[in-house]
Scaffold this motif. Structure first.
Motif, mmCIF file in Angstrom:
data_model
loop_
_atom_site.group_PDB
_atom_site.id
_atom_site.type_symbol
_atom_site.label_atom_id
_atom_site.label_comp_id
_atom_site.label_asym_id
_atom_site.label_seq_id
_atom_site.Cartn_x
_atom_site.Cartn_y
_atom_site.Cartn_z
ATOM 1 N N ARG A 205 0.832 -1.216 0.000
ATOM 2 C CA ARG A 205 0.000 0.000 0.000
ATOM 3 C C ARG A 205 0.864 1.263 0.000
ATOM 4 N NH1 ARG A 205 -2.492 -2.700 4.541
ATOM 5 N NH2 ARG A 205 -1.645 -1.013 5.776
ATOM 6 N N HIS A 206 2.065 1.172 0.584
ATOM 7 C CA HIS A 206 2.942 2.340 0.686
ATOM 8 C C HIS A 206 3.928 2.385 -0.477
ATOM 9 C CE1 HIS A 206 1.677 1.882 4.921
ATOM 10 N NE2 HIS A 206 1.802 3.202 4.949
ATOM 11 N N ARG A 207 4.006 3.548 -1.103
ATOM 12 C CA ARG A 207 5.034 3.767 -2.120
ATOM 13 C C ARG A 207 6.365 4.046 -1.407
ATOM 14 N NH1 ARG A 207 4.188 8.671 -4.731
ATOM 15 N NH2 ARG A 207 3.214 9.328 -2.802
ATOM 16 N N CYS A 208 7.473 3.884 -2.109
ATOM 17 C CA CYS A 208 8.776 4.198 -1.523
ATOM 18 C C CYS A 208 8.801 5.636 -1.018
ATOM 19 C CB CYS A 208 9.898 3.957 -2.534
ATOM 20 S SG CYS A 208 10.260 2.214 -2.804
ATOM 21 N N GLN A 209 8.161 6.529 -1.744
ATOM 22 C CA GLN A 209 8.082 7.939 -1.339
ATOM 23 C C GLN A 209 7.354 8.065 0.004
ATOM 24 O OE1 GLN A 209 9.418 10.592 -3.074
ATOM 25 N NE2 GLN A 209 8.852 11.889 -1.358
ATOM 26 N N ASP A 210 6.262 7.329 0.173
ATOM 27 C CA ASP A 210 5.512 7.352 1.431
ATOM 28 C C ASP A 210 6.376 6.841 2.586
ATOM 29 O OD1 ASP A 210 3.246 8.059 -0.099
ATOM 30 O OD2 ASP A 210 2.639 5.961 -0.305
ATOM 31 N N ILE A 211 7.060 5.743 2.337
ATOM 32 C CA ILE A 211 7.914 5.147 3.365
ATOM 33 C C ILE A 211 9.027 6.118 3.741
ATOM 34 C CG2 ILE A 211 9.492 3.246 3.900
ATOM 35 C CD1 ILE A 211 7.789 1.511 1.944
ATOM 36 N N SER A 212 9.613 6.773 2.741
ATOM 37 C CA SER A 212 10.710 7.704 3.025
ATOM 38 C C SER A 212 10.229 8.910 3.826
ATOM 39 C CB SER A 212 11.408 8.151 1.740
ATOM 40 O OG SER A 212 10.563 8.945 0.950
ATOM 41 N N GLN A 213 9.019 9.366 3.577
ATOM 42 C CA GLN A 213 8.472 10.481 4.359
ATOM 43 C C GLN A 213 8.300 10.074 5.824
ATOM 44 O OE1 GLN A 213 4.943 11.469 2.149
ATOM 45 N NE2 GLN A 213 6.057 12.759 0.705
ATOM 46 N N LYS A 214 7.813 8.876 6.050
ATOM 47 C CA LYS A 214 7.647 8.376 7.414
ATOM 48 C C LYS A 214 9.005 8.179 8.086
ATOM 49 C CE LYS A 214 3.270 6.009 6.517
ATOM 50 N NZ LYS A 214 2.400 6.670 7.464
ATOM 51 N N LEU A 215 9.965 7.660 7.321
ATOM 52 C CA LEU A 215 11.318 7.443 7.842
ATOM 53 C C LEU A 215 11.959 8.777 8.226
ATOM 54 C CD1 LEU A 215 13.561 5.140 8.122
ATOM 55 C CD2 LEU A 215 14.457 6.098 6.005
ATOM 56 N N ALA A 216 11.824 9.776 7.357
ATOM 57 C CA ALA A 216 12.403 11.095 7.620
ATOM 58 C C ALA A 216 11.831 11.685 8.902
ATOM 59 C CB ALA A 216 12.152 12.027 6.439
ATOM 60 N N LYS A 217 10.535 11.532 9.073
ATOM 61 C CA LYS A 217 9.874 12.074 10.273
ATOM 62 C C LYS A 217 10.313 11.306 11.521
ATOM 63 C CE LYS A 217 5.622 13.752 10.328
ATOM 64 N NZ LYS A 217 4.144 13.807 10.256
ATOM 65 N N GLN A 218 10.331 9.992 11.424
ATOM 66 C CA GLN A 218 10.677 9.136 12.575
ATOM 67 C C GLN A 218 12.106 9.363 13.058
ATOM 68 O OE1 GLN A 218 8.712 6.923 14.248
ATOM 69 N NE2 GLN A 218 10.358 6.243 15.589
ATOM 70 N N ASP B 134 14.188 11.954 11.995
ATOM 71 C CA ASP B 134 14.598 13.351 11.861
ATOM 72 C C ASP B 134 15.762 13.513 10.877
ATOM 73 O OD1 ASP B 134 14.402 16.079 12.343
ATOM 74 O OD2 ASP B 134 15.812 16.016 14.023
ATOM 75 N N VAL B 135 15.539 13.017 9.664
ATOM 76 C CA VAL B 135 16.527 13.160 8.590
ATOM 77 C C VAL B 135 15.854 13.825 7.393
ATOM 78 C CG1 VAL B 135 17.910 11.185 9.311
ATOM 79 C CG2 VAL B 135 16.072 10.844 7.672
ATOM 80 N N LYS B 136 16.652 14.310 6.462
ATOM 81 C CA LYS B 136 16.105 14.944 5.259
ATOM 82 C C LYS B 136 15.391 13.892 4.412
ATOM 83 C CE LYS B 136 19.739 18.386 4.963
ATOM 84 N NZ LYS B 136 20.880 18.848 4.175
ATOM 85 N N GLU B 137 14.274 14.316 3.818
ATOM 86 C CA GLU B 137 13.496 13.381 2.995
ATOM 87 C C GLU B 137 14.289 12.851 1.810
ATOM 88 O OE1 GLU B 137 9.438 14.198 1.930
ATOM 89 O OE2 GLU B 137 9.065 15.130 3.872
ATOM 90 N N VAL B 138 15.132 13.673 1.219
ATOM 91 C CA VAL B 138 15.921 13.221 0.071
ATOM 92 C C VAL B 138 16.876 12.100 0.493
ATOM 93 C CG1 VAL B 138 17.720 15.003 0.297
ATOM 94 C CG2 VAL B 138 17.245 13.977 -1.932
ATOM 95 N N ASP B 139 17.460 12.225 1.687
ATOM 96 C CA ASP B 139 18.351 11.172 2.195
ATOM 97 C C ASP B 139 17.554 9.921 2.555
ATOM 98 O OD1 ASP B 139 20.572 12.848 1.927
ATOM 99 O OD2 ASP B 139 20.329 13.658 3.953
ATOM 100 N N ALA B 140 16.382 10.128 3.148
ATOM 101 C CA ALA B 140 15.525 8.995 3.510
ATOM 102 C C ALA B 140 15.098 8.221 2.266
ATOM 103 C CB ALA B 140 14.309 9.482 4.288
ATOM 104 N N LEU B 141 14.772 8.930 1.188
ATOM 105 C CA LEU B 141 14.351 8.260 -0.048
ATOM 106 C C LEU B 141 15.477 7.402 -0.615
ATOM 107 C CD1 LEU B 141 12.196 7.715 -2.149
ATOM 108 C CD2 LEU B 141 12.936 9.782 -3.353
ATOM 109 N N LYS B 142 16.700 7.913 -0.595
ATOM 110 C CA LYS B 142 17.847 7.120 -1.070
ATOM 111 C C LYS B 142 17.992 5.852 -0.232
ATOM 112 C CE LYS B 142 20.548 11.029 -2.735
ATOM 113 N NZ LYS B 142 21.716 11.874 -2.461
ATOM 114 N N ASP B 143 17.847 6.003 1.092
ATOM 115 C CA ASP B 143 17.961 4.842 1.977
ATOM 116 C C ASP B 143 16.855 3.832 1.697
ATOM 117 O OD1 ASP B 143 20.189 5.899 3.218
ATOM 118 O OD2 ASP B 143 19.109 6.624 4.988
ATOM 119 N N VAL B 144 15.632 4.305 1.567
ATOM 120 C CA VAL B 144 14.496 3.413 1.323
ATOM 121 C C VAL B 144 14.681 2.680 -0.005
ATOM 122 C CG1 VAL B 144 12.018 3.330 0.814
ATOM 123 C CG2 VAL B 144 12.855 4.683 2.754
#
Length: 90
Positions: A48-61, A63-73
């Motif tokens: 149900r979650h896109r990589c973008q969705d997961i990265s937004q949640k990861l960034a919030k959880q 406290d990292v930049k969304e662009v870095d979280a997306l690369k990690d995801v």
């Protein structure tokens, strides 16, 4: 290419063991240890979650930049794919 909405295979067994989280893959007879990031991503690979969705949640959880979280995801999802832990997508 990473799937748009990653979905974990139903037969992969998730085993939390104290500070460590394992994935047991009965099909390929392998055990994978998850770091904190991979564990977070695995729990959201529900189709149900896109990589973008997961990265937004990861960034919030964490406290990292969304662009870095997306690369990690994307990297983690690619590893899951490489190890055949995700269902194939159309």
């Amino acid at each position: 290419m990473t799937p748009n909405k990653p979905l974990k295979r139903d037969d992969v067994i998730y085993k939390p063991l104290g500070d460590e989280n394992l994935l047991v893959d009965p099909k390929n007879k392998k055990v994978h240890s998850l770091n904190v990031t991979a564990n977070f991503v695995w729990n959201l690979c529900d189709g149900r979650h896109r990589c973008q969705d997961i990265s937004q949640k990861l960034a919030k959880q964490f406290d990292v930049k969304e662009v870095d979280a997306l690369k990690d995801v994307e990297g983690v999802v690619a590893k899951f794919q490489e190890h055949s832990l995700l269902k194939a997508h159309d």
